[in-house]
Design a protein around this motif. Structure first.
Motif, PDB file in Angstrom:
ATOM      1  N   GLY A   7      12.440 132.001 -22.583  1.00  0.00           N
ATOM      2  CA  GLY A   7      13.706 131.216 -22.011  1.00  0.00           C
ATOM      3  C   GLY A   7      14.380 132.065 -20.816  1.00  0.00           C
ATOM      4  O   GLY A   7      14.816 133.379 -21.001  1.00  0.00           O
ATOM      5  N   ASP A  32       9.819 125.864 -17.146  1.00  0.00           N
ATOM      6  CA  ASP A  32      10.414 125.342 -15.862  1.00  0.00           C
ATOM      7  C   ASP A  32       9.493 126.352 -14.686  1.00  0.00           C
ATOM      8  O   ASP A  32       9.606 127.335 -14.580  1.00  0.00           O
ATOM      9  CB  ASP A  32      11.945 125.741 -15.679  1.00  0.00           C
ATOM     10  N   TYR A  96      14.953 123.525 -28.462  1.00  0.00           N
ATOM     11  CA  TYR A  96      14.269 124.335 -27.834  1.00  0.00           C
ATOM     12  C   TYR A  96      13.944 125.529 -28.484  1.00  0.00           C
ATOM     13  O   TYR A  96      12.920 126.324 -28.428  1.00  0.00           O
ATOM     14  CB  TYR A  96      15.086 124.877 -26.609  1.00  0.00           C
ATOM     15  N   SER A 121      19.258 133.613 -28.677  1.00  0.00           N
ATOM     16  CA  SER A 121      19.862 132.412 -28.494  1.00  0.00           C
ATOM     17  C   SER A 121      21.021 132.467 -29.807  1.00  0.00           C
ATOM     18  O   SER A 121      20.932 132.707 -30.830  1.00  0.00           O
ATOM     19  CB  SER A 121      19.195 131.199 -28.829  1.00  0.00           C
ATOM     20  N   LEU A 157      27.320 138.801 -23.371  1.00  0.00           N
ATOM     21  CA  LEU A 157      27.814 138.958 -21.882  1.00  0.00           C
ATOM     22  C   LEU A 157      28.338 137.937 -21.593  1.00  0.00           C
ATOM     23  O   LEU A 157      28.469 136.850 -21.933  1.00  0.00           O
ATOM     24  CB  LEU A 157      26.301 139.174 -21.186  1.00  0.00           C
ATOM     25  N   GLU A 159      29.047 135.380 -18.163  1.00  0.00           N
ATOM     26  CA  GLU A 159      28.583 134.996 -16.894  1.00  0.00           C
ATOM     27  C   GLU A 159      29.331 135.645 -15.792  1.00  0.00           C
ATOM     28  O   GLU A 159      30.726 135.889 -16.011  1.00  0.00           O
ATOM     29  CB  GLU A 159      28.267 133.493 -16.652  1.00  0.00           C
ATOM     30  N   CYS A 264      29.296 128.238 -23.235  1.00  0.00           N
ATOM     31  CA  CYS A 264      29.524 128.805 -24.943  1.00  0.00           C
ATOM     32  C   CYS A 264      30.561 128.264 -25.554  1.00  0.00           C
ATOM     33  O   CYS A 264      30.203 127.725 -26.490  1.00  0.00           O
ATOM     34  CB  CYS A 264      29.165 130.093 -24.479  1.00  0.00           C
ATOM     35  N   LYS A 267      30.529 124.474 -26.788  1.00  0.00           N
ATOM     36  CA  LYS A 267      29.553 124.035 -27.605  1.00  0.00           C
ATOM     37  C   LYS A 267      29.467 124.790 -29.018  1.00  0.00           C
ATOM     38  O   LYS A 267      29.461 124.368 -29.969  1.00  0.00           O
ATOM     39  CB  LYS A 267      28.076 124.058 -26.984  1.00  0.00           C
ATOM     40  N   ASP A 268      30.083 125.952 -28.926  1.00  0.00           N
ATOM     41  CA  ASP A 268      29.995 126.852 -30.056  1.00  0.00           C
ATOM     42  C   ASP A 268      31.076 126.487 -30.928  1.00  0.00           C
ATOM     43  O   ASP A 268      30.740 126.393 -32.059  1.00  0.00           O
ATOM     44  CB  ASP A 268      29.961 128.455 -29.767  1.00  0.00           C
TER      45      ASP A 268
HETATM   46  N1  LIG Z   1      25.290 131.869 -20.660  1.00  0.00           N
HETATM   47  C1  LIG Z   1      26.009 132.726 -21.327  1.00  0.00           C
HETATM   48  O1  LIG Z   1      26.734 133.270 -20.631  1.00  0.00           O
HETATM   49  C2  LIG Z   1      25.506 133.264 -22.932  1.00  0.00           C
HETATM   50  C3  LIG Z   1      25.913 134.335 -23.336  1.00  0.00           C
HETATM   51  C4  LIG Z   1      25.624 134.855 -24.628  1.00  0.00           C
HETATM   52  C5  LIG Z   1      24.734 133.914 -25.328  1.00  0.00           C
HETATM   53  N2  LIG Z   1      24.209 132.712 -24.772  1.00  0.00           N
HETATM   54  C6  LIG Z   1      23.354 131.814 -25.684  1.00  0.00           C
HETATM   55  O2  LIG Z   1      22.025 132.123 -25.192  1.00  0.00           O
HETATM   56  C7  LIG Z   1      21.376 130.991 -25.354  1.00  0.00           C
HETATM   57  C8  LIG Z   1      20.711 130.756 -23.838  1.00  0.00           C
HETATM   58  O3  LIG Z   1      21.956 130.384 -22.903  1.00  0.00           O
HETATM   59  P1  LIG Z   1      21.671 130.170 -21.344  1.00  0.00           P
HETATM   60  O4  LIG Z   1      22.988 130.165 -20.785  1.00  0.00           O
HETATM   61  O5  LIG Z   1      20.783 131.397 -20.951  1.00  0.00           O
HETATM   62  O6  LIG Z   1      20.572 128.934 -21.127  1.00  0.00           O
HETATM   63  P2  LIG Z   1      19.879 128.599 -19.940  1.00  0.00           P
HETATM   64  O7  LIG Z   1      20.118 127.011 -20.197  1.00  0.00           O
HETATM   65  O8  LIG Z   1      20.586 128.881 -18.748  1.00  0.00           O
HETATM   66  O9  LIG Z   1      18.537 129.012 -19.869  1.00  0.00           O
HETATM   67  C9  LIG Z   1      17.613 128.389 -20.977  1.00  0.00           C
HETATM   68  C10 LIG Z   1      16.093 128.539 -20.484  1.00  0.00           C
HETATM   69  O10 LIG Z   1      15.300 128.157 -21.545  1.00  0.00           O
HETATM   70  C11 LIG Z   1      13.995 127.630 -20.613  1.00  0.00           C
HETATM   71  N3  LIG Z   1      13.394 126.866 -21.899  1.00  0.00           N
HETATM   72  C12 LIG Z   1      13.762 125.706 -22.721  1.00  0.00           C
HETATM   73  N4  LIG Z   1      12.779 125.557 -23.623  1.00  0.00           N
HETATM   74  C13 LIG Z   1      11.958 126.535 -23.517  1.00  0.00           C
HETATM   75  C14 LIG Z   1      10.872 126.792 -24.201  1.00  0.00           C
HETATM   76  N5  LIG Z   1      10.449 125.996 -25.287  1.00  0.00           N
HETATM   77  N6  LIG Z   1       9.886 127.808 -23.741  1.00  0.00           N
HETATM   78  C15 LIG Z   1      10.370 128.712 -22.892  1.00  0.00           C
HETATM   79  N7  LIG Z   1      11.593 128.369 -22.094  1.00  0.00           N
HETATM   80  C16 LIG Z   1      12.292 127.243 -22.408  1.00  0.00           C
HETATM   81  C17 LIG Z   1      14.734 126.596 -20.005  1.00  0.00           C
HETATM   82  O11 LIG Z   1      13.982 126.207 -18.984  1.00  0.00           O
HETATM   83  C18 LIG Z   1      15.846 127.757 -19.239  1.00  0.00           C
HETATM   84  O12 LIG Z   1      15.452 128.517 -18.055  1.00  0.00           O
HETATM   85  C19 LIG Z   1      22.146 129.903 -25.681  1.00  0.00           C
HETATM   86  O13 LIG Z   1      21.900 130.038 -27.186  1.00  0.00           O
HETATM   87  C20 LIG Z   1      23.562 130.588 -25.569  1.00  0.00           C
HETATM   88  O14 LIG Z   1      24.399 129.908 -26.328  1.00  0.00           O
HETATM   89  C21 LIG Z   1      24.623 132.459 -23.689  1.00  0.00           C
END
Ligand SMILES: NC(=O)c1ccc[n+]([C@@H]2O[C@H](COP(=O)([O-])OP(=O)(O)OC[C@H]3O[C@@H](n4cnc5c(N)ncnc54)[C@H](O)[C@@H]3O)[C@@H](O)[C@H]2O)c1
Ligand SMILES: O=c1ccn([C@@H]2O[C@H](COP(=O)(O)OP(=O)(O)O[C@H]3O[C@H](CO)[C@@H](O)[C@H](O)[C@H]3O)[C@@H](O)[C@H]2O)c(=O)[nH]1
Length: 427
Positions: A7, A32, A96, A121, A157, A159, A264, A267-268
């Motif tokens: 991911g 992707d 996922y 995640s 972290l 964004e 986050c 949804k959380d």
């Molecule tokens: N965005 C944030 O600031 C943040 C911070 C802390 C925690 N999180 C958590 O981290 C997790 C990821 O969040 P994000 O914002 O990075 O999501 P995102 O949607 O930006 O990235 C997820 C990635 O996973 C890929 N993906 C999906 N299924 C896949 C698979 N089977 N194999 C390989 N790749 C696959 C997608 O193509 C995408 O690139 C979530 O659980 C979120 O709650 C996010």
């Protein structure tokens, strides 16, 4: 260490590049194709400050692939950082995570040496042990904590400042069961100077939800007080400056306005509410936190109507579409309900965001395709005298709002100083 990250989104790419900066080699996996190609060309598929420079500097120390086998067989530890979005009813969608766990299991079948899998995640308590573990075991034919390690390591972290947060966190939480996995993660995180909290796996999962729920609660609480302040003619920012001086409370996350968006908090909080209900608990506070947040953006329109009672046929300028400054992410942005309402009222919308216009148009086609996008913020100001501020990008502080009616959801001081008529949501 050799690390793979499944991911390559906001978390996967940033944490992976963070590990590269700390001296590790990283293989990114994503389904992707576009992201895989971009990463291999040292181009970040998302906007995050400092990421592009880091990717250029450390070219050769990382690569991306769609092939799980390549990643798992050539690394010692694999992080799962795929999305965990909400389903329609607010519950967590693990599709996922499940497909990643299965594919890691399949790849692990061919590996003889010990491998550690870490869930990064955000997942509800119990998910790593009750969903991820059996899937990896079934698909690999191996046994957790004996043939492979398993851990949960939530990410905190933000964004916009993601790299800085990853490299300088307030804490690192490591949820583990076996000593060997614990040692691998302690080694990996050794260069990071922050308290390291070692817990069991489901406690680590819960720490993430409790943290996000608390921060969302803090903002909704501030907004509720802010709404009362507005009616009483009190500046809630001054109030929270005073409140935040109490060391037991802290001044952070008290910025009142149009509420929290992003990938986050919404949804959380919803997933935690659903989980609580599933186990027979009624989360009264969390439900109210969500409701306050859902109402908050529409206050901007109510305030606008005080000055422009009839929106039919009026052109309204919207400054900011991203859910916060410093990112191109529009997930759960407050701009969506605001623009939707404006269009329902018959207004024409001209919008500008330095980073998020493309994503907004793609993500919300129902409204995204009905609005006009400006090439700059001053083009918005030239087009209309009625302006809504939705995201506090720095460049909006450099504008001259003379002669404009500005309703501000985020507190841009330049607008407060120069607008003909100025209304802040909670001040
Ligand atoms: N965005 C944030 O600031 C943040 C911070 C802390 C925690 N999180 C958590 O981290 C997790 C990821 O969040 P994000 O914002 O990075 O999501 P995102 O949607 O930006 O990235 C997820 C990635 O996973 C890929 N993906 C999906 N299924 C896949 C698979 N089977 N194999 C390989 N790749 C696959 C997608 O193509 C995408 O690139 C979530 O659980 C979120 O709650 C996010
Ligand atoms: O005082 C404040 C602070 C934030 N916000 C809003 O809250 C939302 C979230 O902001 P922020 O927390 O800065 O961004 P995220 O990138 O969503 O980060 C949160 O969500 C991440 C994903 O779980 C966590 O890792 C982070 O610790 C947590 O801060 C945005 O819409 C902000 O405008 C406010 O309205 N007032």
């Amino acid at each position: 260490m050799k690390v793979s990250v499944v991911g390559s989104g906001y978390v996967g790419l940033v944490t992976g590049m963070g590990f590269v900066k700390l001296g590790n080699e990283v293989i990114f996996v994503d389904v992707d194709e576009r992201k895989v190609k971009m990463i291999n060309n040292a181009e970040p598929p998302i906007y995050e400050k400092g990421l592009e420079e880091l990717m250029k500097e450390f070219r050769g120390k990382y690569r991306a692939t769609k092939d799980y086998h390549e990643a798992v067989l050539n690394s010692d530890v694999t992080f799962i950082a795929v999305g965990t979005p909400s389903r329609e009813d607010g519950s967590i969608d693990l599709k996922y995570v499940e497909s990643a766990a299965k594919a890691i299991g399949e790849a692990l079948k061919e590996k003889d040496s010990y491998h550690v899998i870490v869930v990064k995640s955000t997942v509800l308590p119990g998910t790593t042990e009750e969903v991820v573990k059996p899937l990896i075991e079934d698909h690999s034919g191996k046994k957790a904590f004996r043939d492979f390690g398993l851990a949960m390591n939530p990410e905190f972290l933000r964004e916009g400042v993601a790299l800085r947060d990853f490299l300088n966190p307030d804490r690192v939480v490591i949820g583990v069961q076996d000593e060997r996995t614990k040692q691998v993660l302690e080694k990996l995180y050794k260069p990071i100077k922050a308290p390291k909290l070692i817990t069991d796996i489901k406690t680590a999962e819960m720490i993430k939800y409790a943290s996000n729920a608390f921060l969302a609660t803090k903002i909704s609480f501030a907004n509720e007080i802010g709404n009362i302040c507005k009616k009483l003619g009190i500046d809630s920012w001054k109030v929270f400056e005073g409140v935040g001086l109490d060391h037991r409370i802290s001044p952070h996350f008290f910025r009142t306005g149009i509420g929290w968006g992003g990938s986050c908090f919404p949804k959380d909080v919803k997933a935690l509410i659903k989980k609580a209900e599933e186990i027979g608990e009624e989360p009264l506070i969390l439900k109210a936190v969500l409701e306050v947040n859902e109402r908050q953006p529409l206050r901007l329109i109510e305030l606008l109507k005080k000055h422009v009672p009839e929106l039919e046929g009026k052109t309204v300028g919207v400054l900011g579409l991203a859910f916060k400054p410093g990112t191109d992410d529009v997930r759960e942005t407050r701009a969506y309900p605001i623009i939707k309402k404006l269009l329902e009222e018959g207004a024409r919308v001209i919008a500008y965001d330095p980073r998020a216009m493309e994503n907004f148009r793609r993500f919300y086609p129902d409204v995204g395709e009905k609005i006009t996008y400006a090439n700059s913020s001053s083009e918005v100001l030239d087009a209309t005298d009625v302006i809504l501020i939705v995201t506090e990008w720095k460049e909006f502080e450099e504008l001259d709002y003379s002669g404009k009616i500005v309703v501000d959801g985020r507190r841009v001081k330049a607008a407060e100083k120069t607008a003909k008529i100025y209304e802040g949501v909670c001040w």
